[in-house]
Design a protein around this motif. Structure first.
Motif, PDB file in Angstrom:
ATOM      1  N   PRO A  76       0.816  -1.222   0.000  1.00 42.73           N
ATOM      2  CA  PRO A  76       0.000   0.000   0.000  1.00 42.73           C
ATOM      3  C   PRO A  76       0.847   1.269   0.000  1.00 42.73           C
ATOM      4  O   PRO A  76       0.457   2.277  -0.581  1.00 42.73           O
ATOM      5  N   VAL A  77       2.035   1.211   0.638  1.00 46.35           N
ATOM      6  CA  VAL A  77       2.902   2.387   0.662  1.00 46.35           C
ATOM      7  C   VAL A  77       3.319   2.783  -0.744  1.00 46.35           C
ATOM      8  O   VAL A  77       3.403   3.969  -1.081  1.00 46.35           O
ATOM      9  N   THR A  78       3.570   1.789  -1.595  1.00 44.90           N
ATOM     10  CA  THR A  78       3.960   2.071  -2.976  1.00 44.90           C
ATOM     11  C   THR A  78       2.909   2.924  -3.668  1.00 44.90           C
ATOM     12  O   THR A  78       3.225   3.874  -4.392  1.00 44.90           O
ATOM     13  N   HIS A  79       1.663   2.603  -3.456  1.00 46.16           N
ATOM     14  CA  HIS A  79       0.581   3.321  -4.124  1.00 46.16           C
ATOM     15  C   HIS A  79       0.360   4.702  -3.510  1.00 46.16           C
ATOM     16  O   HIS A  79       0.033   5.654  -4.228  1.00 46.16           O
ATOM     17  N   MET A  80       0.571   4.823  -2.211  1.00 42.74           N
ATOM     18  CA  MET A  80       0.469   6.143  -1.595  1.00 42.74           C
ATOM     19  C   MET A  80       1.616   7.039  -2.066  1.00 42.74           C
ATOM     20  O   MET A  80       1.436   8.240  -2.268  1.00 42.74           O
ATOM     21  N   VAL A  81       2.795   6.449  -2.256  1.00 40.28           N
ATOM     22  CA  VAL A  81       3.923   7.202  -2.795  1.00 40.28           C
ATOM     23  C   VAL A  81       3.616   7.665  -4.212  1.00 40.28           C
ATOM     24  O   VAL A  81       3.917   8.807  -4.599  1.00 40.28           O
ATOM     25  N   ASN A  82       3.007   6.790  -5.006  1.00 37.74           N
ATOM     26  CA  ASN A  82       2.643   7.149  -6.374  1.00 37.74           C
ATOM     27  C   ASN A  82       1.656   8.318  -6.390  1.00 37.74           C
ATOM     28  O   ASN A  82       1.807   9.271  -7.168  1.00 37.74           O
ATOM     29  N   ILE A  83       0.662   8.257  -5.527  1.00 32.32           N
ATOM     30  CA  ILE A  83      -0.331   9.334  -5.443  1.00 32.32           C
ATOM     31  C   ILE A  83       0.327  10.625  -4.974  1.00 32.32           C
ATOM     32  O   ILE A  83       0.080  11.709  -5.535  1.00 32.32           O
ATOM     33  N   ALA A  84       1.192  10.519  -3.964  1.00 29.72           N
ATOM     34  CA  ALA A  84       1.848  11.715  -3.434  1.00 29.72           C
ATOM     35  C   ALA A  84       2.741  12.357  -4.484  1.00 29.72           C
ATOM     36  O   ALA A  84       2.759  13.591  -4.636  1.00 29.72           O
ATOM     37  N   GLY A  85       3.486  11.539  -5.231  1.00 32.61           N
ATOM     38  CA  GLY A  85       4.355  12.079  -6.271  1.00 32.61           C
ATOM     39  C   GLY A  85       3.562  12.775  -7.366  1.00 32.61           C
ATOM     40  O   GLY A  85       3.914  13.881  -7.805  1.00 32.61           O
ATOM     41  N   ASN A  86       2.492  12.130  -7.814  1.00 27.31           N
ATOM     42  CA  ASN A  86       1.666  12.737  -8.857  1.00 27.31           C
ATOM     43  C   ASN A  86       1.022  14.043  -8.382  1.00 27.31           C
ATOM     44  O   ASN A  86       0.961  15.027  -9.132  1.00 27.31           O
ATOM     45  N   ALA A  87       0.544  14.035  -7.142  1.00 24.43           N
ATOM     46  CA  ALA A  87      -0.124  15.241  -6.614  1.00 24.43           C
ATOM     47  C   ALA A  87       0.863  16.397  -6.481  1.00 24.43           C
ATOM     48  O   ALA A  87       0.549  17.552  -6.826  1.00 24.43           O
ATOM     49  N   SER A  88       2.064  16.115  -5.983  1.00 30.55           N
ATOM     50  CA  SER A  88       3.051  17.190  -5.818  1.00 30.55           C
ATOM     51  C   SER A  88       3.510  17.719  -7.168  1.00 30.55           C
ATOM     52  O   SER A  88       3.779  18.920  -7.311  1.00 30.55           O
ATOM     53  N   PHE A  89       3.583  16.862  -8.168  1.00 30.20           N
ATOM     54  CA  PHE A  89       3.968  17.303  -9.513  1.00 30.20           C
ATOM     55  C   PHE A  89       2.889  18.221 -10.096  1.00 30.20           C
ATOM     56  O   PHE A  89       3.192  19.197 -10.792  1.00 30.20           O
ATOM     57  N   GLN A  90       1.628  17.919  -9.800  1.00 32.13           N
ATOM     58  CA  GLN A  90       0.539  18.792 -10.247  1.00 32.13           C
ATOM     59  C   GLN A  90       0.693  20.189  -9.646  1.00 32.13           C
ATOM     60  O   GLN A  90       0.561  21.205 -10.348  1.00 32.13           O
ATOM     61  N   ALA A  91       0.975  20.254  -8.348  1.00 25.42           N
ATOM     62  CA  ALA A  91       1.127  21.550  -7.680  1.00 25.42           C
ATOM     63  C   ALA A  91       2.326  22.314  -8.247  1.00 25.42           C
ATOM     64  O   ALA A  91       2.254  23.527  -8.486  1.00 25.42           O
ATOM     65  N   LEU A  92       3.432  21.601  -8.463  1.00 28.96           N
ATOM     66  CA  LEU A  92       4.624  22.240  -9.001  1.00 28.96           C
ATOM     67  C   LEU A  92       4.370  22.817 -10.391  1.00 28.96           C
ATOM     68  O   LEU A  92       4.776  23.948 -10.693  1.00 28.96           O
ATOM     69  N   SER A  93       3.690  22.065 -11.233  1.00 20.17           N
ATOM     70  CA  SER A  93       3.448  22.530 -12.605  1.00 20.17           C
ATOM     71  C   SER A  93       2.517  23.735 -12.630  1.00 20.17           C
ATOM     72  O   SER A  93       2.658  24.623 -13.477  1.00 20.17           O
ATOM     73  N   LEU A  94       1.552  23.790 -11.709  1.00 18.78           N
ATOM     74  CA  LEU A  94       0.681  24.967 -11.634  1.00 18.78           C
ATOM     75  C   LEU A  94       1.488  26.212 -11.263  1.00 18.78           C
ATOM     76  O   LEU A  94       1.297  27.294 -11.827  1.00 18.78           O
ATOM     77  N   LEU A  95       2.401  26.052 -10.306  1.00 14.89           N
ATOM     78  CA  LEU A  95       3.255  27.171  -9.915  1.00 14.89           C
ATOM     79  C   LEU A  95       4.102  27.622 -11.105  1.00 14.89           C
ATOM     80  O   LEU A  95       4.227  28.830 -11.372  1.00 14.89           O
ATOM     81  N   GLU A  96       4.664  26.672 -11.832  1.00 15.60           N
ATOM     82  CA  GLU A  96       5.498  27.005 -12.987  1.00 15.60           C
ATOM     83  C   GLU A  96       4.695  27.705 -14.072  1.00 15.60           C
ATOM     84  O   GLU A  96       5.206  28.604 -14.756  1.00 15.60           O
ATOM     85  N   ARG A  97       3.447  27.309 -14.242  1.00 17.40           N
ATOM     86  CA  ARG A  97       2.621  27.943 -15.258  1.00 17.40           C
ATOM     87  C   ARG A  97       2.423  29.427 -14.932  1.00 17.40           C
ATOM     88  O   ARG A  97       2.482  30.287 -15.815  1.00 17.40           O
ATOM     89  N   GLY A  98       2.186  29.726 -13.654  1.00 21.95           N
ATOM     90  CA  GLY A  98       2.032  31.120 -13.268  1.00 21.95           C
ATOM     91  C   GLY A  98       3.310  31.916 -13.439  1.00 21.95           C
ATOM     92  O   GLY A  98       3.296  33.052 -13.941  1.00 21.95           O
TER      93      GLY A  98
END
Length: 949
Positions: free
Chosen positions: A279-301
């Protein structure tokens, strides 16, 4: 009715999220340009593309949509109109290919002359309008070949679908299939004759012989036999056989689904899914994807701000060729608007087992080795139709791939919201471009607003192909599923195709994509170089390369990535300078490996944020799985370390050094690359003795065999297969050790004590030798077997504990249930004065404590002996007395002596770091020598070996 409504809702959500380019349920094109066919191996179609590429055609094939047999009226099929339509569509979809074929050096008359002796019957005259004996032009021969492949897939698809239809509807579908088989057998025979003749004259057709296992003549014969044998009284039997009719598609040699190939695919499927089962593997996957979404939004601005400055508020450059600040706002709005569709398509992926774009982080050549479907609904239909064996096999396959199904579902959510982000962003941009263009043309504000609104609505409702492709491309990129470009992309097929290499590199694309994203945000100045080269300023003509055009919009995005990425790293660097106090601390890669072993009991984790507690300790929260943000934070921390310990610090050189070394070290720490790290460790120093390297490689091979085998056994165990093997195949004599990442998580939950996985003390099975006396392959085998036991609660209780450098037992957590799901590892502690001094000496290059030797007198120690040796090193006093000795001094242990040394005036007065390290190293060497003598006098096995010498 409900099923139809759900299907319509899913299709509508897919169109909104992926645009018009969403592939149908069977065929799509990968970023490499290869054809990905859900019903068959990607390798098969890639092989055909590769042969065409050798002859200069690289655009790939377009075979159209599968399943059209159910949409074609029976009378059209019987009149030949179906085949004519198939041929016309294939030729229309592959115009570039057929134009390429016309460039052959031989004229059509010459080819016809060569084919005069061609004799074949059963020509489908209604399809090509040719008399028996005539030779078709080369483009029609290849068209016929593609049509054969296309219809063969239709037959397989139709037969599989027909088996799940209600019994009263099966005869109509069966009649269509019967006619289709007859038509395709004639078509295949015609194509076979032409291919045979053109094999001597036309380059492309001649090279079809390179496709291993492709034999259109054999296919024609089998299809003809099916057509002759079809009998409505044996409908169920024939439908099952038709579903297995060999594909008329080329197979690469190793991808041939023979016994060995199929076995390999099943093993890889089980192995990969075992690695992903925690289960940790999948939570890591979700966390990585979510943080990448936040980073890309910041970069877009940030990109919008850069674009606004670069164009002086839009007054320079072409209209729309820039980043807009509102791009970020539009993407955030799209993200929120996508939530309903994201949840729906995530659920659809859980049911069907396939993401909407058919892509996954699991880059296996065969995505379904066991069973014929991933769709749970198909299994239900099989049960309803009484096909219990088929449903059992399909259920087994679905259960085996459950980890991958969860992974695909998680990624589907993030790909959907990314696709919608892109759509809303491009709609906003279309609106802005329309408005600015209108105003520049002298139209009124009212007209400009109207045009802007129309452009926005048109983009949302009639999304053009280029935007649809952008939606899919960026969705894959944000889920780290894109195919790597350049050298790394070229290496991917090598990893995929070499037998056994996937066991060493089970995941390739994902870690490569992560590192590429980090590079784009730290060191990738190539877009700036291209932009500078294309300004035409004096001297730029002499600059090499950089000729690929770059738009202002792409330049803004690239500059934003560099600004945000380096900004994060430099912010961490500044924060750790001490000006902000010591309440928060960020650890980088930590000390080197040997030093970290000496400090691992401190509670300080590498790649973590430490927050100071009231008792003076720090609570550390790991940040190593929020890629790519984690790597950027770690780079800032490591840069501070590099400057701190450099005698002549330079910010620029420290920046480059920390960025490059941290990227390499961080990549090696990824679980995705564990096999590569182990292989690198096995090879070791390339200048070492050749025999030693060979021994290590044999040990690595033995360990890899166990790692793969125990993971496969662990994946099979829930279904009772492993238990069956233990009970019936070994007669209860040898337990079949098994592991998965899920079992490892459960083991840590039940008993967080870590285990020593060195060789055991007993005699090896089937031999009279201790494990430590076996050859290197068998030692590697049994060491990995011990590691597998440590990951299984049934066996781990029998293994000795793992000790740190100072003889303390190590723990893998606190045994809390939350650790099963929390991607953040938490620990508490801090470096002691001795830890800090050892790190200081090591980082400054004065010396590093070596790890405790695993041999005494040239004899390899087993797990129990090594633990006893470590305990003796740390607890024996300066006079050689041990715990049970009446003269033992408990205040003169190793750590007591070292602490006393670093606190002494004599130590502080030593002139150099080398002298200080020598002083500490002498104490360690003395205690190790005393411990060796103690072990040689007290350990029965060492005493026995000593007596034999």
């Amino acid at each position: 009715m409900v099923g139809r409504l759900i299907k319509d809702a899913v299709e509508a959500a897919q169109k909104r999220s992926y645009g018009a380019q969403i592939p149908d349920e069977t065929v799509t094109t990968t970023p490499r340009g290869d054809i990905l066919v859900k019903a068959m191996d990607e390798q098969e179609i890639s092989a055909l593309n590769n042969v065409l590429s050798e002859n200069g055609f690289t655009a790939g094939l377009n075979l159209g949509r599968i399943g059209e047999i159910f949409e074609t009226p029976f009378e059209d099929m019987s009149s030949g109109m179906y085949l004519e339509t198939v041929m016309a569509n294939i030729k229309e979809n592959n115009k570039a290919l057929f134009n390429h074929l016309r460039r052959d050096t031989k004229t059509m008359d010459e080819m016809l002359a060569m084919a005069e002796a061609t004799g074949y019957d059963n020509i489908v005259a209604s399809m090509l309008k040719r008399k028996p004996g005539d030779v078709a032009p080369p483009e029609e021969v290849l068209g016929g070949l593609l049509a054969t492949i296309k219809i063969a897939r239709d037959i397989q698809h139709g037969a599989a679908q027909a088996r799940y239809l209600p019994k009263e509807e099966r005869p109509a579908a069966y009649n269509k299939l019967g006619l289709l088989v007859g038509l395709n057998s004639n078509l295949a025979a015609q194509v076979s004759g032409n291919v045979s003749e053109y094999g001597r004259g036309m380059a492309v057709v001649r090279n079809l012989a390179k496709l291993e296992g492709f034999d259109v003549s054999a296919y024609a014969e089998q299809a003809s036999k099916f057509a002759d044998d079809l009998d409505e009284n044996l409908m169920e039997y024939h439908l099952a056989q038709l579903a297995l009719l060999p594909n008329a598609a080329a197979r690469a040699k190793y991808a041939d689904n023979g016994f060995l190939g199929k076995t390999y695919d099943i093993a890889m499927e089980a192995y990969i899914n075992a690695l992903l089962s925690s289960p940790v593997t999948h939570m890591v996957n979700i966390a990585g994807n979510a943080s990448f979404q936040a980073l890309s939004l910041l970069e877009r601005g940030v990109g919008g701000v850069i674009g606004n400055v670069r164009t002086l508020g839009g007054m320079r450059g072409e209209v729309g060729d820039q980043g807009y600040v509102m791009d970020a706002v539009a993407e955030a709005h799209g993200l929120m608007m996508a939530q309903k569709d994201a949840m729906l398509l995530m659920a659809n992926t859980m049911v069907t087992g396939q993401s909407s774009d058919l892509m996954s982080k699991i880059d296996l050549r065969n995505q379904r080795a066991i069973g014929s479907t991933d769709n749970v609904a198909d299994v239900v239909r099989s049960l309803q139709n009484g096909e219990y064996f088929q449903s059992a096999v399909d259920t087994l396959g679905i259960a085996n791939r459950l980890s991958g199904r969860f992974l695909a579902s998680e990624d589907e959510y993030f790909k959907v919201i990314t696709g919608r982000r892109v759509l809303y962003r491009e709609a906003y941009r279309a609106q802005m471009i329309a408005k600015e263009t209108s105003l520049l043309a002298g139209e009124s504000d009212e007209v400009a607003k109207q045009r802007a609104q129309e452009a926005y609505i048109d983009m949302m409702t009639n999304t053009p192909d280029d935007v649809s492709k952008m939606m899919i491309s960026e969705a894959r990129k944000m889920a780290f599923q894109g195919t790597p470009k350049g050298l790394f992309g070229a290496l991917a097929p090598t990893v995929q195709n070499i037998p056994g290499m996937k066991f060493v590199v089970p995941f390739y694309n994902t870690p490569t994509n992560v590192i590429n994203e980090v590079f784009d945000r730290t060191l990738n100045i190539y877009p700036l170089y291209r932009a500078l080269k294309q300004t035409g300023l004096p001297g730029t003509q002499l600059m090499p390369g950089g000729n690929a055009p770059i738009s202002g919009r792409d330049l803004d995005a690239s500059m934003a990535k560099l600004a945000v990425g380096n900004g994060i790293a430099l912010s961490i660097y500044m924060m750790l300078g001490g000006d902000e106090g010591d309440d928060v601390y960020v650890t980088g890669g930590g000390p080197n490996y040997k030093t970290s072993r000496a400090t691992e009991s401190s509670g300080v984790q590498p790649y973590s944020i430490g927050v100071k507690q009231d008792n003076g300790n720090y609570k550390y929260y790991s940040i190593s799985r929020f890629d790519p943000i984690s790597a950027l934070i770690v780079m800032g921390a490591d840069m501070r370390d590099y400057i701190k310990y450099e005698d002549d610090p330079s910010v620029v050189s420290a920046l480059m050094k920390s960025y490059v070394l941290t990227s390499a070290q961080y990549a090696g720490s990824m679980p995705f690359l564990q096999g590569v790290a182990e292989l690198t460790s096995a090879v070791g120093n390339p200048n070492a003795d050749t025999a030693d390297i060979i021994d290590r490689m044999f040990g690595y091979a033995g360990g890899m065999a166990v790692s793969v085998g125990t993971n496969i056994a662990g994946q099979a165990n829930p279904l009772g297969i492993t238990a069956y093997g233990y009970e019936f195949l070994t007669g209860d004599k040898y337990p079949i050790v098994n592991q998965t990442s899920f079992k490892a998580s459960m083991e840590r939950l039940q008993d967080p004590l870590r285990n020593n996985t060195m060789l055991p003390a007993e005699t090896a099975p089937l031999t009279d030798k201790p494990y430590t006396e076996l050859n290197s392959f068998m030692q590697g085998f049994y060491k990995k077997l011990q590691s597998a036991k440590a990951r299984n609660a049934y066996y781990s209780k029998d293994l000795p504990p793992k000790l740190d450098f100072w003889g303390n037992a190590l723990y893998a957590g606190d045994g809390k249930v939350t650790e099963m799901f929390n991607p953040v590892r938490i620990s508490e502690g801090k470096y002691s004065s001795l830890d800090t001094e050892l790190i200081n000496l090591s980082k400054r290059g004065f010396g590093t404590f070596s790890l405790h030797n695993k041999k005494i007198g040239g004899r390899q120690l087993n797990a129990q002996q090594f633990n006893a040796f470590v305990d003796a090193i740390n607890n024996i006093d300066g006079n050689g007395n041990y715990l049970d000795d009446p003269n033992y001094d408990p205040t003169d242990r190793l750590i007591d002596a070292l602490n006393a040394e670093i606190a002494s005036d004599d130590y502080l007065l030593l002139e150099t770091g080398e002298d200080q390290f020598d002083a500490l190293s002498n104490i360690l060497s003395e205690r190790r020598g005393l411990a060796r003598k103690y072990m040689q006098k007290t350990d029965p096995l060492l005493m026995e070996l000593e007596a034999l010498q």
